[in-house]
Design an enzyme around this catalytic site. Sequence first.
Site, mmCIF file in Angstrom:
data_model
loop_
_atom_site.group_PDB
_atom_site.id
_atom_site.type_symbol
_atom_site.label_atom_id
_atom_site.label_comp_id
_atom_site.label_asym_id
_atom_site.label_seq_id
_atom_site.Cartn_x
_atom_site.Cartn_y
_atom_site.Cartn_z
ATOM 1 N N ILE A 50 39.039 -20.312 45.707
ATOM 2 C CA ILE A 50 40.318 -21.062 45.669
ATOM 3 C C ILE A 50 41.173 -20.851 44.487
ATOM 4 C CG2 ILE A 50 39.589 -22.745 47.190
ATOM 5 C CD1 ILE A 50 38.546 -24.315 44.667
ATOM 6 N N GLY A 51 40.747 -19.851 43.578
ATOM 7 C CA GLY A 51 41.643 -19.845 42.258
ATOM 8 C C GLY A 51 41.290 -18.313 41.612
ATOM 9 N N GLN A 52 42.085 -17.997 40.860
ATOM 10 C CA GLN A 52 41.781 -16.927 39.813
ATOM 11 C C GLN A 52 42.458 -17.292 38.723
ATOM 12 O OE1 GLN A 52 40.220 -13.468 40.547
ATOM 13 N NE2 GLN A 52 40.439 -14.056 38.457
ATOM 14 N N GLY A 53 41.713 -17.747 37.918
ATOM 15 C CA GLY A 53 42.318 -18.068 36.369
ATOM 16 C C GLY A 53 42.268 -16.793 35.584
ATOM 17 N N THR A 54 42.636 -16.693 34.394
ATOM 18 C CA THR A 54 42.555 -15.811 33.329
ATOM 19 C C THR A 54 41.345 -15.715 33.188
ATOM 20 O OG1 THR A 54 44.568 -16.882 32.408
ATOM 21 C CG2 THR A 54 43.731 -15.117 31.158
ATOM 22 N N PHE A 55 40.333 -16.849 32.893
ATOM 23 C CA PHE A 55 38.972 -16.675 32.734
ATOM 24 C C PHE A 55 38.019 -16.359 33.728
ATOM 25 C CE2 PHE A 55 40.693 -18.850 28.799
ATOM 26 C CZ PHE A 55 41.005 -17.827 28.132
ATOM 27 N N VAL A 58 37.597 -19.248 40.570
ATOM 28 C CA VAL A 58 37.201 -20.551 41.050
ATOM 29 C C VAL A 58 36.713 -20.456 42.578
ATOM 30 C CG1 VAL A 58 37.709 -22.954 41.186
ATOM 31 C CG2 VAL A 58 38.665 -21.448 39.226
ATOM 32 N N LYS A 74 33.697 -22.578 38.787
ATOM 33 C CA LYS A 74 34.557 -21.946 37.983
ATOM 34 C C LYS A 74 33.529 -20.968 37.007
ATOM 35 C CE LYS A 74 38.131 -22.524 34.341
ATOM 36 N NZ LYS A 74 39.101 -23.483 33.625
ATOM 37 N N ASP A 175 48.097 -27.340 28.293
ATOM 38 C CA ASP A 175 48.506 -26.330 29.254
ATOM 39 C C ASP A 175 48.988 -27.072 30.675
ATOM 40 O OD1 ASP A 175 48.902 -23.917 30.709
ATOM 41 O OD2 ASP A 175 46.719 -23.492 30.892
#
Length: 482
Positions: A50-55, A58, A74, A175
Amino acid sequence: MAAPGGAGPSGPPPPVFPPSQSPHLNAQYIENYNFPFCEEVSKYEKLAKIGQGTFGEVFKARDKKNKGKIVALKKVLMDNEKEGFPITALREIKILQLLRNENIVNLIEICRSRATQYNRHKSTFYLVFDFCEHDLAGLLSNYNVKFSLGEIKKVMQQLLNGLYFIHSSKIIHRDMKAANVLITKQGILKLADFGLARAISINKSGQPNRYTNRVVTLWYRPPELLLGERNYGPPVDMWGAGCIMAEMWTRSPIMQGNTEQHQLTLIAQLCGAITPEAWPGVENLELYSKLDIPKKPRRVRERLRPYVKDQYAVDLLDKLLCLNPARRIDANSALDHDFFWTDPMPVSLEKMLSQHTQSMFEFLAPRRLSGTQHRMGGQQGALAGGGGGAASASGAVGQGMMPGGAIGGGPIGAAGPVMGGVAGGGPSSSGVGGVVAAAAAAGGAVGRHGHHHGRGRASHSHSSAGGGGGIVPEGSYMDRVF
Ligand SMILES: Nc1ncnc2c1ncn2[C@@H]1O[C@H](COP(=O)(O)OP(=O)(O)OP(=O)(O)O)[C@@H](O)[C@H]1O
Ligand SMILES: [Mg+2]
């Protein structure tokens, strides 16, 4: 008896670590080691990304034993780690443990994957959160989701309540943006992503703080950070709250700069000339004389009014988007503003959200543009183009994008993917020590996480058609979400 390689009988107790001569035994020891307080992630079953963050990524996941329990996992990105568990993840964990509130995302636990020969005995770690069905960027990019004025008030009231809580706890988020605001299907808002958050230093010596100013995604970055201020505080989050509040009507980020200079230009076109008269002391900021900022009259109210009909809303926006951080409204006063205490009163989102059965996340929104595509597109955001005499960088329309719009009932500009990381504007994480203790349990020495937090991925990609009333009409490509 001393352990191999350990000290003699008079020395310190033998290290807990296994004998190092036998790689085979070592491997077995690590594979079978049961970390206390850190369960295996295999207790969860991954359902969807459901998510692609910098770190890291997810995932939505389900507890295998308690099937009704849905979580968000995450992943802690360890790829670049030479020195163990990333300090930025440790800081995020420590801050999340401190902040328990209805309007803050709830961290349940930290999990790890089992160390095996297949991952070269390196565990992966996950932050496990209560799952929230939507993020605000996902909701705003779907034109079937319509917020009434009472519902917008409820969103902003909860957002400010979360900010009031974290600021009272001496934490700055750093942020704020729509993708970092989660909303459950019951309509409860949760501030998320404390990956860049930090504690406010209590400076006894009277020396100014020297925090990094390379924080906050460019489009939500306040003027003091863009001008090089390092002694900043909670007002940086209030600026972001203002940008998000305007987005509740415009449905796309209001100022989409390509570079830091361009971002400041867009700010000056909306909020007026950045001068010592409007903002005493600004002349002392490092970049004040180095950057070229247009001298424009303040036009916040005029340019928002076509979208935001409610006079109290416009007044609050005007106070949140105040150039001078010392005079910008704080979360406490914002919660007292008439906007929240006049009809229509804030109303729960639950009923409206019950009409939408599918989760909406920025990551899952259709037609997302990658961070590298269309980088040159001169997108300026929903409020761009109406200021007259736009900056040089702002004229062209990027290939494949909807034309940028004029304010005042015309179409809203398409949201481009121009993120902080582009053109050197990427916010980065600053190194702060002090949260070392958890690292040992988490499986390694604490290393400095030198990773840049430049958000290279797509932002909202909604090419919206805005109505004068601010609620976006039906019939956009967003229908494809369903
Ligand atoms: N508890 C949660 N429930 C549902 N979705 C979540 C949850 N936590 C995070 N997400 C989704 O994953 C996305 C990325 O999460 P988060 O912002 O915490 O990661 P990040 O790596 O710091 O991202 P970035 O660096 O891009 O800001 C969020 O924007 C949201 O869409
Ligand atoms: Mg995020």
